[in-house]
Design an enzyme around this catalytic site. Structure first.
Site, short mmCIF file in Angstrom:
data_model
loop_
_atom_site.label_atom_id
_atom_site.label_comp_id
_atom_site.label_asym_id
_atom_site.label_seq_id
_atom_site.Cartn_x
_atom_site.Cartn_y
_atom_site.Cartn_z
N GLU A 40 0.86 -1.18 0.00
CA GLU A 40 0.00 0.00 0.00
C GLU A 40 0.90 1.23 0.00
O GLU A 40 1.79 1.34 0.85
CB GLU A 40 -0.90 0.00 1.23
CG GLU A 40 -1.90 1.16 1.25
CD GLU A 40 -2.82 1.13 2.45
OE1 GLU A 40 -3.62 2.07 2.59
OE2 GLU A 40 -2.72 0.18 3.26
N LYS A 53 3.61 1.44 10.50
CA LYS A 53 3.71 2.64 9.67
C LYS A 53 3.19 3.87 10.42
O LYS A 53 3.73 4.96 10.27
CB LYS A 53 2.94 2.45 8.37
CG LYS A 53 3.65 1.60 7.34
CD LYS A 53 2.87 1.59 6.04
CE LYS A 53 3.54 0.74 4.99
NZ LYS A 53 2.75 0.71 3.73
N ARG A 89 5.72 -13.10 9.65
CA ARG A 89 6.34 -11.82 9.30
C ARG A 89 7.65 -11.66 10.06
O ARG A 89 7.88 -12.30 11.09
CB ARG A 89 5.41 -10.65 9.60
CG ARG A 89 5.08 -10.45 11.07
CD ARG A 89 4.14 -9.27 11.26
NE ARG A 89 4.78 -8.03 10.85
CZ ARG A 89 4.11 -6.89 10.63
NH1 ARG A 89 2.80 -6.86 10.78
NH2 ARG A 89 4.76 -5.80 10.28
#
Length: 556
Positions: A34, A270, A260
């Site tokens: 994104e 973020k 992850r």
């Protein structure tokens, strides 16, 4: 000696089986970021997995921007992401893809769901929708708008697309099961109204699909075979499959999840990274203390080391925290092998060789690397006046001190042996220079030749060197888990994460070093010429990493 087993990668096994059985003829993966921030160390792992698997099996990997949330997205992030991927050494197949390129097709498929009775327009507010959704232990309730007719839903959806309603007034929801144990199947939102200009489509749309709706269909449009996500998307897989089953798509991608990458002393949220930027805790997304790929690049981390680190970690189904020391080991190991050597004096103290002719200068030719003949040689000017590090001299010291002391001898790296004679002080008693005597005929001599020196120190000639700025970087956080140790993230900021040292003395060959050139400053650490600020007029070098790990010994 038995060879070490390759790092774990269960996805490699799945793909190999798919190809061997004929279930798949070619591997197509994708990396779908994104564009709402810069990529970080966790994304480096995802990039290495998706692009690496495609490379390993002769397939292709697409780059597709998940640009379904234009309020938070920006062209700056799109550009930086492409740059990061290329810098890591990967190249996507064909043109860059965007979810926004499929907006018309996605809308047509949304209409299809409505026509088949699988979607409806809902007027519940966000708070009401949360209440109706239920909890993990309590089933949700059907929306009062769930049984609208197909005709009414089609009319309302068209009105949403035409901009006839305010933001948040209505949403389009899939009609699945409000009692499903998996919360993602409780009539999830497909489209929401956002009257925001889009960086790719302009003002063409005022309704935007959700990630869950766009993701699988984007995979299907592009013929993705293995849609690889991190483990937090595992609960979304049933919804991914539900959409594919209820839409007239030709391809049948499969979603797989892996653990992850999380490293100690690091945050990858973020939102929190943006907070560090917005609050001026760091000097932007590419600050060398940031865990962003751009920040690590500016710090002097290498693509080869990052890829090696991701390989060392392995690809498994489990989440966990990887000690950041493993990353630092990979960086140090790569630079030890590949970085040319150079000398830099961080805190200069002048040395005058009293028995060296004032009008004489010479040039020493020395290897650029002790084990890499292919890196060539470099020339060092040498003369009567030199600069050494202030910490390398004491008037008196015990036997453990292996550097320059009055009446004692040390070897100058790649040069000769000197003996300290006298410390010259100013009116306040500060040492301003040291008079030394050069021991004759010790240039290039091996210690076994008979002339002994207590230690070896680095130096730079006063007449040939140049001043430089060194930025000494350390870990941004002094807590192993800054994300979890406290609600106040700022309380864990390391106050010594950046120390700027002006007036350092570098050997002349460093002045014209290209930006992003790596060096081992002997006895100091690995440094890189700053990507943006370094020039021959104002040399600037960033500390990438020390020669050894100092955190454990410091008790951090």
């Amino acid at each position: 000696m038995t060879e070490a087993a390759p790092p774990a990668n269960f996805l490699h096994t799945i793909i190999a089986d798919d190809l061997a059985s004929g279930r798949r003829q070619q591997v197509v993966t994708r990396f779908p970021p994104e564009p709402n921030g810069y990529l970080h160390i966790g994304h480096a792992k995802s990039i290495s997995v998706n692009f690496g698997l495609a490379e390993a099996f002769g397939g292709v990997c697409n780059l597709r921007f998940d640009d379904t949330n234009p309020e938070k997205e920006d062209q700056e992030f799109i550009d930086s992401i492409q740059q990061d991927i290329r810098w890591l050494g990967y190249q996507w197949a064909g043109e860059v893809h965007y979810a926004s390129s499929y907006f018309q097709q996605l809308y047509d498929w949304a209409v299809h769901l409505v026509e088949q009775g699988h979607a409806y327009v809902c007027d519940l507010s966000a708070d009401e929708a949360r209440e109706y959704r239920g909890t993990l232990t309590e089933a949700g309730r059907n929306s009062p708008y769930r049984e609208r007719s197909v005709a009414e839903n089609l009319e309302l959806l068209a009105a949403m697309k035409a901009g006839e309603f305010d933001d948040g007034a209505k949403v389009l929801r899939a009609k699945i099961d409000m009692a499903a144990p998996n919360m993602n199947l409780r009539d999830p939102i497909i489209y929401r109204i956002r009257k925001v200009r889009h960086h790719q489509t302009g003002d063409d749309w005022c309704i935007y699909p959700t990630y869950d709706f766009a993701h699988g269909q984007g995979d299907a449009i592009e013929g993705v075979t293995h849609s690889i996500c991190t483990l937090e998307f595992e609960d979304h897989r049933p919804l991914y499959e539900w959409f594919l089953e209820h839409l007239p798509v030709e391809a049948a991608p499969r979603q797989y999840e892996f653990g992850r990458l999380n490293t100690s002393y690091t945050i990858t949220s973020k939102r929190k990274l943006k907070q560090l930027v917005d609050d001026n805790v760091v000097a932007g997304w590419d600050d060398p203390r940031m865990p962003t790929i751009a920040g690590m690049r500016r710090r002097g981390y290498t693509p080869a080391a990052l890829r090696k680190f991701c390989e060392m970690v392995g690809t498994t189904r489990g989440d966990g925290i990887v000690d950041v020391a493993m990353l630092e080991h990979a960086i140090r190991d790569d630079l030890n092998t590949n970085a040319p050597r150079a000398m830099c004096v961080l805190d200069p103290l002048k040395v005058v060789l009293v028995n060296y002719p004032e009008d004489q200068q010479q040039t020493l030719t020395v290897p650029s690397h002790p084990n890499r003949d292919d890196l060539g040689e470099r020339e060092l000017p040498f003369g009567r006046e030199l600069m050494i590090d202030r910490d390398d001299f004491r008037e008196e010291a015990n036997k453990k001190y292996k550097r320059l002391v009055i009446g004692k001898r040390v070897r100058l790296r790649n040069a000769c042996i000197i003996e300290a004679v006298e410390a010259i002080k100013d009116s306040e008693g500060n040492i301003v220079k040291v008079h030394c005597r050069m021991i004759e005929d010790t240039f290039g001599k091996d210690p076994a030749d008979g002339v002994k020196a207590k230690g070896v120190i680095h130096w730079v000639a006063a007449h040939g060197g140049q001043r430089a700025e060194l930025r000494i970087y350390d870990r941004l956080f002094n807590h192993e888990a800054p994300d979890k140790g406290s609600d106040d993230l700022m309380s864990y900021i390391n106050p010594e994460s950046l120390l700027v040292k002006q007036g350092c003395w570098i050997e002349p060959g460093l002045v014209d070093a290209a930006p992003e050139s790596h060096f081992q400053f002997e006895r100091e650490g690995y440094f890189v010429a700053d990507r943006y600020d370094h020039s021959s007029d104002t040399p600037v070098f960033n500390l990438t990493i020390g020669l050894r790990d100092t955190w454990a010994s410091a008790g951090s």
